[in-house]
Design an enzyme around this catalytic site. Sequence first.
Site, short mmCIF file in Angstrom:
data_model
loop_
_atom_site.label_atom_id
_atom_site.label_comp_id
_atom_site.label_asym_id
_atom_site.label_seq_id
_atom_site.Cartn_x
_atom_site.Cartn_y
_atom_site.Cartn_z
N HIS A 140 -4.31 -23.79 23.82
CA HIS A 140 -5.71 -23.85 24.25
C HIS A 140 -5.91 -23.00 25.51
CE1 HIS A 140 -9.65 -25.38 25.39
NE2 HIS A 140 -9.17 -25.63 26.59
N HIS A 145 -8.53 -19.70 26.61
CA HIS A 145 -9.22 -19.34 27.87
C HIS A 145 -8.88 -17.94 28.39
CE1 HIS A 145 -11.25 -23.02 29.27
NE2 HIS A 145 -10.27 -23.70 28.69
N GLU A 201 -16.29 -23.90 27.80
CA GLU A 201 -15.51 -24.56 26.74
C GLU A 201 -16.13 -24.41 25.35
OE1 GLU A 201 -12.55 -25.66 26.91
OE2 GLU A 201 -12.19 -26.17 29.01
N SER A 221 -9.89 -21.92 20.36
CA SER A 221 -8.54 -22.42 20.11
C SER A 221 -8.53 -23.49 19.02
CB SER A 221 -7.94 -22.99 21.40
OG SER A 221 -8.76 -24.02 21.92
FE LIG Z 1 -10.33 -25.82 28.29
#
Ligand SMILES: [Fe+2]
Length: 304
Positions: A140, A145, A201, A221
């Site tokens: 993730h 990110h 996010e 992700s």
């Molecule tokens: Fe995150």
Amino acid sequence: MPKSSFIESSGLTTAESSFIENARAHERLYIDQPYELYTPENHEAWSKLYSRMIPCWERYANPHFLDGIACLRLNPDMVPRLEDVNRFLKPLTGFRAKAVSGYVPAYVFFDSLRKREFPTTITIRRSDQLDYLPEPDIFHDIAGHVPMHTDRNFAEALVRFGECAHTAAELVSDIRDDETRAHRLTNIVKAMARFFWFTVEFGLMRGAGDEFKVYGSGLLSSHGEISHAIDSPEVQRYPIQLEWAINQSFEINHYQPLLFVVDSFDHLYNLVDELESWLRAGKLNNVAPGEPYVNESDLQSFEL
Ligand SMILES: [Fe+2]
């Protein structure tokens, strides 16, 4: 079993790693990435996660993310070394991934962004439970990110967001009454966490024509949710409005039914700027109740 061989055998699997347990037991937040502890199963998990995301990224990800993935030159078959990631990342925007042992209290997390450091989890989920994620993992953080951190405009928006937390800490430091300070800070952190959730996010960006592209890391992700976010008629997608996002609660345990769309990362930056003026004007002092929960360590982290 001697302790060292137990550590060896547990690898760096999420929620099963004695290296991480040990760091947490000693309250060490910033840690090394003991690369030799990754097991063949850990690398296999990375490889499976990475290969199944490639076609999803090509179809649904925004072009800045795809450029970022190309810049970072991640090995599809091995868990990345943070050192290698940073060698490509740092010259582009000054950002770097920094290994942490677990939960980072709100102010520490936001302030890291201001310093262009991204707190990064080093464990990886089990290779036989790819869709089960009890907490963020390195897939993730690094695949979701970090590619966004290669983009200059996105990186500037993140830094600006980190500055908001600094402003918040200064604003509340003058409040003498503990209860008033805690109330105000709880609301500010809630508002900031919601903004972060609905942008960094789970954000969508306007693409060509009327299509949407994904830039939120939770979506980038997630093999299941990325297509759901764009294609499902069950998801409501609206142009972002600051007043809505900061007052909208969210739940983390299912696919998001509501997503917000930005036009560009300049647009995102301007929103963060506006967030800071709202913060200064007291507009974050009493946001709508509900998720996310702000805990004591989040509040304490704002004591400068
Ligand atoms: Fe995150």
